[in-house]
Design a protein around this motif. Structure first.
Motif, PDB file in Angstrom:
ATOM      1  N   GLY A  68      35.803 -42.468  25.756  1.00  9.77           N
ATOM      2  CA  GLY A  68      35.152 -43.986  25.951  1.00  9.77           C
ATOM      3  C   GLY A  68      35.867 -44.685  25.111  1.00  9.77           C
ATOM      4  N   THR A  69      35.751 -46.146  25.540  1.00 10.19           N
ATOM      5  CA  THR A  69      36.510 -47.245  24.774  1.00 10.19           C
ATOM      6  C   THR A  69      35.533 -48.280  24.270  1.00 10.19           C
ATOM      7  N   PRO A  70      35.977 -48.817  22.913  1.00 10.76           N
ATOM      8  CA  PRO A  70      35.051 -49.832  22.465  1.00 10.76           C
ATOM      9  C   PRO A  70      35.250 -51.212  23.031  1.00 10.76           C
ATOM     10  N   VAL A  71      34.535 -52.196  22.265  1.00 11.63           N
ATOM     11  CA  VAL A  71      34.789 -53.466  22.889  1.00 11.63           C
ATOM     12  C   VAL A  71      36.242 -54.037  22.588  1.00 11.63           C
ATOM     13  N   GLY A  72      36.800 -54.915  23.448  1.00 19.70           N
ATOM     14  CA  GLY A  72      38.020 -55.424  23.347  1.00 19.70           C
ATOM     15  C   GLY A  72      39.007 -55.198  24.212  1.00 19.70           C
ATOM     16  N   VAL A  73      38.595 -54.611  25.134  1.00 22.43           N
ATOM     17  CA  VAL A  73      39.580 -54.158  26.446  1.00 22.43           C
ATOM     18  C   VAL A  73      40.305 -55.502  26.824  1.00 22.43           C
ATOM     19  N   GLY A  74      41.486 -55.380  27.609  1.00 20.88           N
ATOM     20  CA  GLY A  74      42.363 -56.613  28.128  1.00 20.88           C
ATOM     21  C   GLY A  74      43.448 -56.241  28.770  1.00 20.88           C
ATOM     22  N   PRO A  75      44.003 -57.319  29.333  1.00 24.17           N
ATOM     23  CA  PRO A  75      45.176 -56.912  30.437  1.00 24.17           C
ATOM     24  C   PRO A  75      46.588 -56.718  29.533  1.00 24.17           C
ATOM     25  N   VAL A  76      47.270 -55.811  30.371  1.00 26.09           N
ATOM     26  CA  VAL A  76      48.722 -55.694  29.856  1.00 26.09           C
ATOM     27  C   VAL A  76      49.830 -56.477  30.847  1.00 26.09           C
ATOM     28  N   HIS A  77      50.904 -56.415  30.264  1.00 30.10           N
ATOM     29  CA  HIS A  77      52.120 -57.310  30.990  1.00 30.10           C
ATOM     30  C   HIS A  77      53.182 -56.632  30.846  1.00 30.10           C
ATOM     31  N   ILE A  78      53.941 -56.938  31.523  1.00 26.59           N
ATOM     32  CA  ILE A  78      55.248 -56.212  31.608  1.00 26.59           C
ATOM     33  C   ILE A  78      56.241 -56.637  30.371  1.00 26.59           C
ATOM     34  N   ASP A  79      56.627 -55.646  29.662  1.00 23.98           N
ATOM     35  CA  ASP A  79      57.427 -55.822  28.598  1.00 23.98           C
ATOM     36  C   ASP A  79      56.506 -55.646  27.212  1.00 23.98           C
ATOM     37  N   ASP A  80      55.158 -55.690  27.355  1.00 22.47           N
ATOM     38  CA  ASP A  80      54.481 -55.168  26.287  1.00 22.47           C
ATOM     39  C   ASP A  80      54.513 -53.962  25.362  1.00 22.47           C
ATOM     40  N   HIS A  81      54.511 -53.859  24.105  1.00 26.73           N
ATOM     41  CA  HIS A  81      54.793 -52.640  23.464  1.00 26.73           C
ATOM     42  C   HIS A  81      53.364 -52.170  22.809  1.00 26.73           C
ATOM     43  N   LEU A  82      52.924 -51.089  23.292  1.00 28.53           N
ATOM     44  CA  LEU A  82      51.541 -50.577  23.051  1.00 28.53           C
ATOM     45  C   LEU A  82      51.876 -49.699  21.715  1.00 28.53           C
ATOM     46  N   GLN A  83      51.207 -49.357  20.632  1.00 28.02           N
ATOM     47  CA  GLN A  83      51.079 -48.385  19.746  1.00 28.02           C
ATOM     48  C   GLN A  83      49.594 -48.306  19.179  1.00 28.02           C
ATOM     49  N   GLY A  84      49.072 -47.123  19.402  1.00 26.03           N
ATOM     50  CA  GLY A  84      47.759 -46.435  19.059  1.00 26.03           C
ATOM     51  C   GLY A  84      47.829 -45.619  17.919  1.00 26.03           C
ATOM     52  N   TYR A  85      46.891 -45.955  17.108  1.00 28.45           N
ATOM     53  CA  TYR A  85      46.679 -45.372  15.820  1.00 28.45           C
ATOM     54  C   TYR A  85      45.255 -44.496  15.393  1.00 28.45           C
ATOM     55  N   ILE A  86      45.262 -43.517  14.888  1.00 25.76           N
ATOM     56  CA  ILE A  86      43.959 -42.989  14.446  1.00 25.76           C
ATOM     57  C   ILE A  86      44.154 -43.201  12.937  1.00 25.76           C
ATOM     58  N   GLY A  87      43.295 -43.936  12.184  1.00 23.12           N
ATOM     59  CA  GLY A  87      43.647 -44.290  10.935  1.00 23.12           C
ATOM     60  C   GLY A  87      44.914 -45.167  10.718  1.00 23.12           C
ATOM     61  N   GLN A  88      45.851 -44.255   9.841  1.00 25.47           N
ATOM     62  CA  GLN A  88      47.319 -44.702   9.559  1.00 25.47           C
ATOM     63  C   GLN A  88      48.075 -44.049  10.367  1.00 25.47           C
ATOM     64  N   HIS A  89      47.657 -43.041  11.106  1.00 25.24           N
ATOM     65  CA  HIS A  89      48.705 -42.208  11.745  1.00 25.24           C
ATOM     66  C   HIS A  89      48.937 -42.718  13.274  1.00 25.24           C
ATOM     67  N   LYS A  90      50.267 -43.303  13.587  1.00 24.29           N
ATOM     68  CA  LYS A  90      50.776 -43.664  14.681  1.00 24.29           C
ATOM     69  C   LYS A  90      50.848 -42.611  15.480  1.00 24.29           C
ATOM     70  N   LEU A  91      50.044 -42.536  16.622  1.00 19.43           N
ATOM     71  CA  LEU A  91      50.172 -41.310  17.554  1.00 19.43           C
ATOM     72  C   LEU A  91      50.622 -41.506  18.889  1.00 19.43           C
ATOM     73  N   LEU A  92      50.659 -42.807  19.220  1.00 20.95           N
ATOM     74  CA  LEU A  92      50.966 -43.612  20.679  1.00 20.95           C
ATOM     75  C   LEU A  92      52.015 -44.669  20.552  1.00 20.95           C
ATOM     76  N   ASP A  93      52.916 -44.708  21.299  1.00 20.96           N
ATOM     77  CA  ASP A  93      53.925 -45.581  21.290  1.00 20.96           C
ATOM     78  C   ASP A  93      54.838 -45.704  22.507  1.00 20.96           C
ATOM     79  N   PHE A  94      54.249 -46.681  23.328  1.00 31.43           N
ATOM     80  CA  PHE A  94      55.293 -46.836  24.642  1.00 31.43           C
ATOM     81  C   PHE A  94      55.295 -48.412  25.013  1.00 31.43           C
ATOM     82  N   PHE A  95      56.088 -48.710  26.164  1.00 31.42           N
ATOM     83  CA  PHE A  95      56.246 -49.990  26.537  1.00 31.42           C
ATOM     84  C   PHE A  95      55.645 -50.072  28.045  1.00 31.42           C
ATOM     85  N   VAL A  96      55.399 -51.144  28.519  1.00 35.13           N
ATOM     86  CA  VAL A  96      54.820 -51.613  29.799  1.00 35.13           C
ATOM     87  C   VAL A  96      55.936 -51.990  30.507  1.00 35.13           C
TER      88      VAL A  96
END
Length: 204
Positions: free
Chosen positions: A175-203
């Motif tokens: 499940g997701t918390p508050v704050g969802v929103g749109p993505v656009h071409i060339d966006d760079h997404l990086q996801g973290y748990i605490g200070q650990h970056k576990l997700l890193d990709f582009f749109v």
């Protein structure tokens, strides 16, 4: 393997999308195996939607076969988690919901379930107190803590196992918390748990 997802599991997010705040049981939906996108591969915006939203979530990987699991034993069935994105074709979802129709195609389309690198919980902390967030183009856009979930990971595992046999490698998007929103071409997404970056990709 199965990709199981939980909807409406954070009260503030439910309010954000005008959903009910009173839930007696977890809301479960499924994604297909072709929904998976991993290893930092780019996400390509599909041509059937004009409004693709990110939904950042903690993802649990099942590591033991189980059916009808008691909640008090649920913690034995997983030991690794990551941060993932449940991409949603929001415009398509709204249209289908307004017509009272199933909305799987807005959630389970190809590459809509992005997963990061899995880490053992012993390196991250207690599963019911994990802080996580998503940055887009270097700016924090969404954050949450599993302590705010309406249904805990163990409750979800126990509930889902009543209906589906859980197998090694199955994934549960919690499940997701508050704050969802749109993505656009060339966006760079990086996801973290605490200070650990576990997700890193582009749109793309």
């Amino acid at each position: 393997m199965k990709v199981i997802a939980v909807g409406m599991n954070y009260a503030a997010h439910n309010k954000e999308l005008d959903h009910t705040l009173e839930l007696a049981e977890p809301t479960i939906f499924m994604k297909s195996d072709s929904s998976l996108l991993k290893d930092g591969k780019p996400f390509f915006i599909p041509d059937f939607s004009e409004e693709i939203h990110y939904e950042t979530e903690i993802v649990v990987r099942i590591d033991r076969l189980g059916k009808n699991i008691a909640e008090r034993f649920a913690h034995r069935y997983y030991n690794e988690v990551t941060v993932g994105i449940d991409f949603t074709a929001r415009d398509l979802q709204r249209k289908l919901r307004s017509q009272g129709l199933p909305w799987e195609i807005s959630k389970a389309f190809d590459n809509s379930a992005v997963t990061g690198t899995f880490m053992p919980l012993e390196q991250l902390g207690k599963v019911d107190n994990l802080s996580f967030h998503l940055d887009i183009n270097g700016q924090k856009v969404q954050e949450g803590n599993t302590g705010d979930m309406l249904f805990s990971v163990d409750k979800i595992v126990a509930y889902v196992s009543r209906f589906f046999t859980l197998k090694i490698g199955d994934l549960i998007y919690t499940g997701t918390p508050v704050g969802v929103g749109p993505v656009h071409i060339d966006d760079h997404l990086q996801g973290y748990i605490g200070q650990h970056k576990l997700l890193d990709f582009f749109v793309r």
